[in-house]
Design an enzyme around this catalytic site. Structure first.
Site, PDB file in Angstrom:
ATOM      1  N   SER A 135     -38.932   9.718  49.152  1.00  0.00           N
ATOM      2  CA  SER A 135     -40.261   9.925  48.572  1.00  0.00           C
ATOM      3  C   SER A 135     -40.789  11.275  49.047  1.00  0.00           C
ATOM      4  CB  SER A 135     -41.201   8.814  49.062  1.00  0.00           C
ATOM      5  OG  SER A 135     -42.536   9.088  48.710  1.00  0.00           O
ATOM      6  N   TYR A 148     -45.296   3.493  55.896  1.00  0.00           N
ATOM      7  CA  TYR A 148     -44.420   3.856  54.772  1.00  0.00           C
ATOM      8  C   TYR A 148     -43.819   5.244  55.000  1.00  0.00           C
ATOM      9  CZ  TYR A 148     -43.006   4.709  49.873  1.00  0.00           C
ATOM     10  OH  TYR A 148     -42.304   4.994  48.727  1.00  0.00           O
TER      11      TYR A 148
HETATM   12  P1  NDP Z   1     -40.915  -1.185  42.009  1.00  0.00           P
HETATM   13  O1  NDP Z   1     -41.804  -2.043  42.841  1.00  0.00           O
HETATM   14  O2  NDP Z   1     -41.092  -1.162  40.545  1.00  0.00           O
HETATM   15  O3  NDP Z   1     -39.391  -1.521  42.340  1.00  0.00           O
HETATM   16  C1  NDP Z   1     -38.967  -1.835  43.628  1.00  0.00           C
HETATM   17  C2  NDP Z   1     -37.624  -2.511  43.531  1.00  0.00           C
HETATM   18  O4  NDP Z   1     -37.144  -2.792  44.852  1.00  0.00           O
HETATM   19  C3  NDP Z   1     -37.690  -3.823  42.776  1.00  0.00           C
HETATM   20  O5  NDP Z   1     -36.590  -3.894  41.897  1.00  0.00           O
HETATM   21  C4  NDP Z   1     -37.560  -4.867  43.875  1.00  0.00           C
HETATM   22  O6  NDP Z   1     -36.824  -5.979  43.380  1.00  0.00           O
HETATM   23  C5  NDP Z   1     -36.717  -4.137  44.891  1.00  0.00           C
HETATM   24  N1  NDP Z   1     -36.859  -4.676  46.237  1.00  0.00           N
HETATM   25  C6  NDP Z   1     -37.937  -4.679  47.042  1.00  0.00           C
HETATM   26  N2  NDP Z   1     -37.665  -5.301  48.188  1.00  0.00           N
HETATM   27  C7  NDP Z   1     -36.366  -5.720  48.105  1.00  0.00           C
HETATM   28  C8  NDP Z   1     -35.495  -6.415  48.966  1.00  0.00           C
HETATM   29  N3  NDP Z   1     -35.877  -6.836  50.180  1.00  0.00           N
HETATM   30  N4  NDP Z   1     -34.234  -6.671  48.539  1.00  0.00           N
HETATM   31  C9  NDP Z   1     -33.824  -6.267  47.324  1.00  0.00           C
HETATM   32  N5  NDP Z   1     -34.600  -5.587  46.479  1.00  0.00           N
HETATM   33  C10 NDP Z   1     -35.857  -5.323  46.864  1.00  0.00           C
HETATM   34  O7  NDP Z   1     -41.096   0.268  42.623  1.00  0.00           O
HETATM   35  P2  NDP Z   1     -40.315   1.653  42.390  1.00  0.00           P
HETATM   36  O8  NDP Z   1     -39.385   1.604  41.272  1.00  0.00           O
HETATM   37  O9  NDP Z   1     -41.369   2.684  42.421  1.00  0.00           O
HETATM   38  O10 NDP Z   1     -39.543   1.757  43.775  1.00  0.00           O
HETATM   39  C11 NDP Z   1     -38.193   2.147  43.888  1.00  0.00           C
HETATM   40  C12 NDP Z   1     -38.059   3.106  45.064  1.00  0.00           C
HETATM   41  O11 NDP Z   1     -38.763   4.299  44.785  1.00  0.00           O
HETATM   42  C13 NDP Z   1     -38.625   2.577  46.387  1.00  0.00           C
HETATM   43  O12 NDP Z   1     -37.727   2.890  47.422  1.00  0.00           O
HETATM   44  C14 NDP Z   1     -39.929   3.366  46.538  1.00  0.00           C
HETATM   45  O13 NDP Z   1     -40.301   3.499  47.883  1.00  0.00           O
HETATM   46  C15 NDP Z   1     -39.526   4.686  45.908  1.00  0.00           C
HETATM   47  N6  NDP Z   1     -40.630   5.545  45.475  1.00  0.00           N
HETATM   48  C16 NDP Z   1     -41.550   5.133  44.536  1.00  0.00           C
HETATM   49  C17 NDP Z   1     -42.591   5.975  44.165  1.00  0.00           C
HETATM   50  C18 NDP Z   1     -43.625   5.552  43.174  1.00  0.00           C
HETATM   51  O14 NDP Z   1     -44.727   6.125  43.152  1.00  0.00           O
HETATM   52  N7  NDP Z   1     -43.365   4.590  42.314  1.00  0.00           N
HETATM   53  C19 NDP Z   1     -42.717   7.320  44.713  1.00  0.00           C
HETATM   54  C20 NDP Z   1     -41.695   7.659  45.650  1.00  0.00           C
HETATM   55  C21 NDP Z   1     -40.699   6.797  46.008  1.00  0.00           C
HETATM   56  P3  NDP Z   1     -37.161  -7.525  43.695  1.00  0.00           P
HETATM   57  O15 NDP Z   1     -38.627  -7.628  43.970  1.00  0.00           O
HETATM   58  O16 NDP Z   1     -36.714  -8.217  42.452  1.00  0.00           O
HETATM   59  O17 NDP Z   1     -36.289  -7.835  44.887  1.00  0.00           O
END
Ligand code: NDP
Length: 243
Positions: A135, A148
């Site tokens: 990020s 975070y």
């Molecule tokens: P979402 O919340 O849409 O997606 C997050 C994903 O991570 C979901 O598919 C969720 O699946 C999965 N997840 C969370 N915890 C677990 C776990 N313990 N085991 C397996 N899967 C897990 O958010 P984003 O798409 O934005 O996030 C994706 C990445 O991008 C993250 O690492 C986030 O920190 C990073 N990011 C996002 C930004 C933003 O503004 N959106 C900016 C910068 C970085 P499920 O709940 O089904 O397990």
């Protein structure tokens, strides 16, 4: 020629779902992971060569079992996208330490788990790619993001360290550092004040942040470079993001 296996964590929403769609269009066999498998199964994909497994990335054994199952079907993993993550905004003075632990376990240990599961084979075969989702909060600070930020600085640090360690074996470790994007990330925040302040900041971008498809294209671009070229890091944010 048969395309190699791509493993994507956090494929049930946001960036992970968009990355899955892009590789699916090019018929890569994929292992898609997340806890909410029904959401992955509802994605508009051709599921002929797609294995969907319920995996919590903090559970290394469960994670590894799923990867080995996919590899038995499609061959060794050529790309792991360590994308799963959580952002629980909050002020350190009052935030529930359970939220810090959830972020550390998922964002840092989940990424390390994935790397340990695929890297020994990649190093032995002298090919392969791991792309970690960090990020902009892995490069600079943001209010109410302390824990975070700690996890994402961690992802930056561990990625570059492992990159140095495996570079001689022709294995690529790369990192994408997105700014704010329209995903489900904010829906898990429990601190209303922190959420209000984030949304007020988002108003400086007209209330809409970056489209997740742009991040998916970035991941694909990194992977599509020849194996001899490693794009070590891409920072990508909405043009009008001010921080
Ligand atoms: P979402 O919340 O849409 O997606 C997050 C994903 O991570 C979901 O598919 C969720 O699946 C999965 N997840 C969370 N915890 C677990 C776990 N313990 N085991 C397996 N899967 C897990 O958010 P984003 O798409 O934005 O996030 C994706 C990445 O991008 C993250 O690492 C986030 O920190 C990073 N990011 C996002 C930004 C933003 O503004 N959106 C900016 C910068 C970085 P499920 O709940 O089904 O397990």
């Amino acid at each position: 020629m048969e395309k190699p296996l791509i493993v994507i964590t956090g494929a049930s929403s946001g960036f992970g779902a968009e990355i899955a769609k892009l590789f699916n269009k090019e018929n890569y066999p994929m292992l898609l992971l997340g806890r909410r498998v029904e959401k992955i199964k509802a994605l508009p994909l051709n599921f002929d060569k797609v294995l969907v497994e319920a995996v919590d990335v903090t559970d290394k054994e469960q994670f590894e079992t799923a990867v080995r199952k996919a590899e038995a079907l499609y061959g060794k993993t050529d790309l792991l996208v360590n994308n799963a993550g959580v952002m629980l905004l909050g002020n350190v003075l009052i935030q529930d330490p359970a939220e810090w632990k959830q972020m550390m376990d998922t964002n840092v240990l989940g990424v390390l788990n994935g790397m340990q599961i695929v890297l020994p084979d990649m190093v032995a075969r002298e090919t392969g790619t791991v792309i970690n989702m960090s990020s902009i909060a892995g490069r600079k600070t943001f209010g109410n993001h302390a824990a975070y930020v700690a996890t994402k600085f961690g992802v930056h640090g561990l990625s570059e360290t492992v990159r140095e360690e495996v570079s001689a074996k022709n294995v690529r470790i790369s990192l994408v550092a997105p700014g704010a994007a329209e995903t489900e990330l904010l829906t898990h925040v429990t601190d209303q004040n922190a959420l209000d302040s984030y949304n007020a900041w988002k108003q400086t971008m007209g209330g809409k942040s970056m489209a997740p498809e742009a991040v998916a294209e970035t991941v694909k671009f990194i992977y599509d470079m020849p194996q001899s070229v490693n794009i070590r890091e891409i920072d990508i944010a909405a043009t009008n993001q001010n921080a």
